[in-house]
Each structure stands twice: as C-alpha cells, then as structure tokens.
Design a protein around this motif. Structure first.
Motif, PDB file in Angstrom:
ATOM      1  N   VAL A  90      16.760  -8.939 -29.305  1.00  0.00           N
ATOM      2  CA  VAL A  90      16.232 -10.136 -28.647  1.00  0.00           C
ATOM      3  C   VAL A  90      17.430 -10.968 -28.202  1.00  0.00           C
ATOM      4  O   VAL A  90      17.888 -11.851 -28.934  1.00  0.00           O
ATOM      5  CB  VAL A  90      15.332 -10.954 -29.601  1.00  0.00           C
ATOM      6  CG1 VAL A  90      14.704 -12.137 -28.866  1.00  0.00           C
ATOM      7  CG2 VAL A  90      14.268 -10.096 -30.239  1.00  0.00           C
ATOM      8  N   PRO A  91      17.969 -10.700 -27.013  1.00  0.00           N
ATOM      9  CA  PRO A  91      19.212 -11.352 -26.590  1.00  0.00           C
ATOM     10  C   PRO A  91      19.140 -12.877 -26.479  1.00  0.00           C
ATOM     11  O   PRO A  91      20.154 -13.542 -26.495  1.00  0.00           O
ATOM     12  CB  PRO A  91      19.507 -10.737 -25.221  1.00  0.00           C
ATOM     13  CG  PRO A  91      18.645  -9.559 -25.092  1.00  0.00           C
ATOM     14  CD  PRO A  91      17.506  -9.716 -26.041  1.00  0.00           C
ATOM     15  N   TYR A  92      17.939 -13.416 -26.392  1.00  0.00           N
ATOM     16  CA  TYR A  92      17.796 -14.871 -26.300  1.00  0.00           C
ATOM     17  C   TYR A  92      17.359 -15.494 -27.621  1.00  0.00           C
ATOM     18  O   TYR A  92      16.902 -16.638 -27.660  1.00  0.00           O
ATOM     19  CB  TYR A  92      16.827 -15.246 -25.171  1.00  0.00           C
ATOM     20  CG  TYR A  92      15.551 -14.433 -25.163  1.00  0.00           C
ATOM     21  CD1 TYR A  92      14.483 -14.770 -25.967  1.00  0.00           C
ATOM     22  CD2 TYR A  92      15.437 -13.329 -24.339  1.00  0.00           C
ATOM     23  CE1 TYR A  92      13.325 -14.023 -25.967  1.00  0.00           C
ATOM     24  CE2 TYR A  92      14.276 -12.574 -24.316  1.00  0.00           C
ATOM     25  CZ  TYR A  92      13.224 -12.936 -25.129  1.00  0.00           C
ATOM     26  OH  TYR A  92      12.076 -12.183 -25.122  1.00  0.00           O
ATOM     27  N   LEU A 145      21.309 -10.337 -20.042  1.00  0.00           N
ATOM     28  CA  LEU A 145      20.511 -11.544 -19.816  1.00  0.00           C
ATOM     29  C   LEU A 145      20.453 -11.903 -18.333  1.00  0.00           C
ATOM     30  O   LEU A 145      19.386 -12.261 -17.819  1.00  0.00           O
ATOM     31  CB  LEU A 145      21.071 -12.712 -20.627  1.00  0.00           C
ATOM     32  CG  LEU A 145      20.815 -12.667 -22.127  1.00  0.00           C
ATOM     33  CD1 LEU A 145      21.672 -13.695 -22.850  1.00  0.00           C
ATOM     34  CD2 LEU A 145      19.344 -12.899 -22.422  1.00  0.00           C
ATOM     35  N   VAL A 146      21.567 -11.806 -17.651  1.00  0.00           N
ATOM     36  CA  VAL A 146      21.607 -12.157 -16.225  1.00  0.00           C
ATOM     37  C   VAL A 146      20.731 -11.194 -15.421  1.00  0.00           C
ATOM     38  O   VAL A 146      19.965 -11.615 -14.547  1.00  0.00           O
ATOM     39  CB  VAL A 146      23.064 -12.184 -15.700  1.00  0.00           C
ATOM     40  CG1 VAL A 146      23.112 -12.252 -14.184  1.00  0.00           C
ATOM     41  CG2 VAL A 146      23.818 -13.369 -16.311  1.00  0.00           C
ATOM     42  N   ARG A 175       8.041 -18.269 -19.903  1.00  0.00           N
ATOM     43  CA  ARG A 175       8.655 -18.656 -21.186  1.00  0.00           C
ATOM     44  C   ARG A 175       9.879 -17.807 -21.485  1.00  0.00           C
ATOM     45  O   ARG A 175      10.895 -18.319 -21.966  1.00  0.00           O
ATOM     46  CB  ARG A 175       7.652 -18.533 -22.326  1.00  0.00           C
ATOM     47  CG  ARG A 175       6.731 -19.740 -22.432  1.00  0.00           C
ATOM     48  CD  ARG A 175       5.886 -19.626 -23.638  1.00  0.00           C
ATOM     49  NE  ARG A 175       4.920 -18.569 -23.342  1.00  0.00           N
ATOM     50  CZ  ARG A 175       3.848 -18.291 -24.052  1.00  0.00           C
ATOM     51  NH1 ARG A 175       3.595 -18.942 -25.137  1.00  0.00           N
ATOM     52  NH2 ARG A 175       3.026 -17.332 -23.702  1.00  0.00           N
ATOM     53  N   GLU A 176       9.797 -16.507 -21.181  1.00  0.00           N
ATOM     54  CA  GLU A 176      10.947 -15.636 -21.407  1.00  0.00           C
ATOM     55  C   GLU A 176      12.101 -16.058 -20.491  1.00  0.00           C
ATOM     56  O   GLU A 176      13.256 -16.109 -20.925  1.00  0.00           O
ATOM     57  CB  GLU A 176      10.589 -14.172 -21.152  1.00  0.00           C
ATOM     58  CG  GLU A 176      11.743 -13.239 -21.413  1.00  0.00           C
ATOM     59  CD  GLU A 176      11.433 -11.776 -21.136  1.00  0.00           C
ATOM     60  OE1 GLU A 176      12.345 -10.960 -21.357  1.00  0.00           O
ATOM     61  OE2 GLU A 176      10.311 -11.449 -20.707  1.00  0.00           O
ATOM     62  N   LEU A 177      11.795 -16.381 -19.242  1.00  0.00           N
ATOM     63  CA  LEU A 177      12.826 -16.815 -18.303  1.00  0.00           C
ATOM     64  C   LEU A 177      13.510 -18.090 -18.801  1.00  0.00           C
ATOM     65  O   LEU A 177      14.737 -18.201 -18.768  1.00  0.00           O
ATOM     66  CB  LEU A 177      12.226 -17.036 -16.912  1.00  0.00           C
ATOM     67  CG  LEU A 177      13.186 -17.523 -15.833  1.00  0.00           C
ATOM     68  CD1 LEU A 177      14.330 -16.536 -15.623  1.00  0.00           C
ATOM     69  CD2 LEU A 177      12.429 -17.751 -14.528  1.00  0.00           C
ATOM     70  N   THR A 178      12.745 -19.028 -19.300  1.00  0.00           N
ATOM     71  CA  THR A 178      13.318 -20.266 -19.837  1.00  0.00           C
ATOM     72  C   THR A 178      14.229 -19.969 -21.026  1.00  0.00           C
ATOM     73  O   THR A 178      15.330 -20.523 -21.129  1.00  0.00           O
ATOM     74  CB  THR A 178      12.195 -21.237 -20.254  1.00  0.00           C
ATOM     75  OG1 THR A 178      11.412 -21.559 -19.102  1.00  0.00           O
ATOM     76  CG2 THR A 178      12.759 -22.510 -20.857  1.00  0.00           C
ATOM     77  N   ALA A 179      13.792 -19.083 -21.924  1.00  0.00           N
ATOM     78  CA  ALA A 179      14.610 -18.727 -23.085  1.00  0.00           C
ATOM     79  C   ALA A 179      15.908 -18.051 -22.651  1.00  0.00           C
ATOM     80  O   ALA A 179      16.978 -18.312 -23.216  1.00  0.00           O
ATOM     81  CB  ALA A 179      13.820 -17.815 -24.022  1.00  0.00           C
ATOM     82  N   ILE A 180      15.834 -17.202 -21.639  1.00  0.00           N
ATOM     83  CA  ILE A 180      17.030 -16.522 -21.134  1.00  0.00           C
ATOM     84  C   ILE A 180      17.985 -17.525 -20.503  1.00  0.00           C
ATOM     85  O   ILE A 180      19.196 -17.483 -20.758  1.00  0.00           O
ATOM     86  CB  ILE A 180      16.635 -15.412 -20.131  1.00  0.00           C
ATOM     87  CG1 ILE A 180      15.997 -14.254 -20.888  1.00  0.00           C
ATOM     88  CG2 ILE A 180      17.832 -14.947 -19.320  1.00  0.00           C
ATOM     89  CD1 ILE A 180      15.367 -13.198 -19.998  1.00  0.00           C
ATOM     90  N   ILE A 205      21.858 -18.354 -21.650  1.00  0.00           N
ATOM     91  CA  ILE A 205      23.012 -18.309 -20.748  1.00  0.00           C
ATOM     92  C   ILE A 205      23.759 -19.643 -20.782  1.00  0.00           C
ATOM     93  O   ILE A 205      25.000 -19.675 -20.811  1.00  0.00           O
ATOM     94  CB  ILE A 205      22.574 -17.925 -19.317  1.00  0.00           C
ATOM     95  CG1 ILE A 205      22.098 -16.466 -19.309  1.00  0.00           C
ATOM     96  CG2 ILE A 205      23.702 -18.134 -18.319  1.00  0.00           C
ATOM     97  CD1 ILE A 205      21.423 -16.031 -18.018  1.00  0.00           C
ATOM     98  N   GLU A 206      23.025 -20.732 -20.821  1.00  0.00           N
ATOM     99  CA  GLU A 206      23.664 -22.051 -20.938  1.00  0.00           C
ATOM    100  C   GLU A 206      24.397 -22.194 -22.271  1.00  0.00           C
ATOM    101  O   GLU A 206      25.483 -22.761 -22.327  1.00  0.00           O
ATOM    102  CB  GLU A 206      22.627 -23.171 -20.780  1.00  0.00           C
ATOM    103  CG  GLU A 206      22.193 -23.406 -19.357  1.00  0.00           C
ATOM    104  CD  GLU A 206      23.346 -23.784 -18.443  1.00  0.00           C
ATOM    105  OE1 GLU A 206      24.164 -24.654 -18.805  1.00  0.00           O
ATOM    106  OE2 GLU A 206      23.446 -23.177 -17.354  1.00  0.00           O
ATOM    107  N   ALA A 207      23.810 -21.674 -23.339  1.00  0.00           N
ATOM    108  CA  ALA A 207      24.464 -21.727 -24.651  1.00  0.00           C
ATOM    109  C   ALA A 207      25.762 -20.930 -24.629  1.00  0.00           C
ATOM    110  O   ALA A 207      26.754 -21.323 -25.261  1.00  0.00           O
ATOM    111  CB  ALA A 207      23.526 -21.199 -25.739  1.00  0.00           C
ATOM    112  N   MET A 208      25.776 -19.838 -23.885  1.00  0.00           N
ATOM    113  CA  MET A 208      27.011 -19.052 -23.739  1.00  0.00           C
ATOM    114  C   MET A 208      28.085 -19.885 -23.051  1.00  0.00           C
ATOM    115  O   MET A 208      29.241 -19.867 -23.465  1.00  0.00           O
ATOM    116  CB  MET A 208      26.747 -17.779 -22.934  1.00  0.00           C
ATOM    117  CG  MET A 208      26.038 -16.710 -23.693  1.00  0.00           C
ATOM    118  SD  MET A 208      25.774 -15.271 -22.638  1.00  0.00           S
ATOM    119  CE  MET A 208      25.078 -14.140 -23.819  1.00  0.00           C
ATOM    120  N   LYS A 209      27.699 -20.609 -22.030  1.00  0.00           N
ATOM    121  CA  LYS A 209      28.659 -21.447 -21.298  1.00  0.00           C
ATOM    122  C   LYS A 209      29.247 -22.525 -22.205  1.00  0.00           C
ATOM    123  O   LYS A 209      30.415 -22.880 -22.078  1.00  0.00           O
ATOM    124  CB  LYS A 209      27.990 -22.091 -20.078  1.00  0.00           C
ATOM    125  CG  LYS A 209      27.661 -21.113 -18.980  1.00  0.00           C
ATOM    126  CD  LYS A 209      26.960 -21.805 -17.824  1.00  0.00           C
ATOM    127  CE  LYS A 209      26.557 -20.805 -16.753  1.00  0.00           C
ATOM    128  NZ  LYS A 209      25.774 -21.436 -15.674  1.00  0.00           N
TER     129      LYS A 209
END
Length: 137
Positions: free
Chosen positions: A100-102, A14-15, A65-70, A74-78
């Motif tokens: 679909v990692p996001y 994702l990063v 939109r994909e960037l926002t989902a990613i 990442i925030e959900a992981m935190k």
C-alpha cells in the motif's frame, strides 16, 4: 536495496498510478455526463440505468479517495515525511509500503485503530465475510 532507493521506486509507482487514476476519472466523469443526456427506453431501462449510475458513482468515489491518498503521499515525499507512521512516528516497513504505497500508518497502529473503531459501532469487514462463509456452508 536501501530504503531511500526503494522509496524512489515507490514514488514512480505512485506517480504512474496517480496519472492513470486521473485519466480514468476524467473518462468516467465524461461518460456519466454523456449517459445522463441520453433518454432511456422504458421503465426497466431507466431502472437499470439508475443502478449502473449508482455503481459508477461508487467506483468514482473509491478512485477519488485513492487519488487523494496518492497525492498526499507524493506531497509527503516532497516534505521528507513519507514512510513514517503518522501515529507512532516509526518508519513504516517497506513490505507494507510496497503493498500500500500511500499507507500513512504501520500495521501495529492500523490494528489499534481498527480495534478501537470496532468498539464505536464501525463495521468489521472480517466479521462480515466470516459470517458469509458460515451462511454459505
């Protein structure tokens, strides 16, 4: 491989994708601005430029939109919430997350969502493509 290890690998993915999208979006935006400053030759050139601008704009929207989902993933992981379906709360299978990692929902909840959106007049892309195949035969 344990789920936690798989999620750490997904975070790396994702990063990397986030960073690539940020670079691409920055380049695309500057290119669009540069193209708007140049004058076109004739009416046909202007029409072609307009079509290209529209296509670039749509691509930017999809990438944004994909960037926002990613970034949300990442925030959900935190927060420790990544990998759980937002609808039913069950863990999303790793196979789905790898594809679909996001993803924010499991396949079952996604299907229910798509079925209910079909009833509300939303486009069913499967049906669109199925109709295209029938027409081309």
């Amino acid at each position: 491989m344990a789920r936690k290890d798989a999620i750490l690998k997904l975070r790396e993915t994702l990063v990397r994708r986030r960073d690539a999208l940020r670079r691409a979006l920055a380049g695309d935006l500057s290119l669009l601005q540069e193209l708007h400053q140049t004058k076109t030759g004739d009416v046909l050139d202007a029409a072609a430029d307009t079509v290209q601008d529209e296509l670039n704009s749509q691509l930017l929207e999809v990438e944004s939109r994909e960037l926002t989902a990613i970034e949300d993933a990442i925030e959900a992981m935190k927060r420790g919430e990544y990998g759980n379906c937002t609808d039913c709360g069950k863990p999303i299978p790793l196979t789905r997350l790898r594809a679909v990692p996001y993803a924010t929902d499991c396949i079952g909840c996604r299907r229910k969502s798509e079925l209910s959106s079909d009833d509300s007049g939303g486009a069913s892309w499967n049906r669109v493509f199925d109709n295209m195949e029938v027409d081309s035969v």
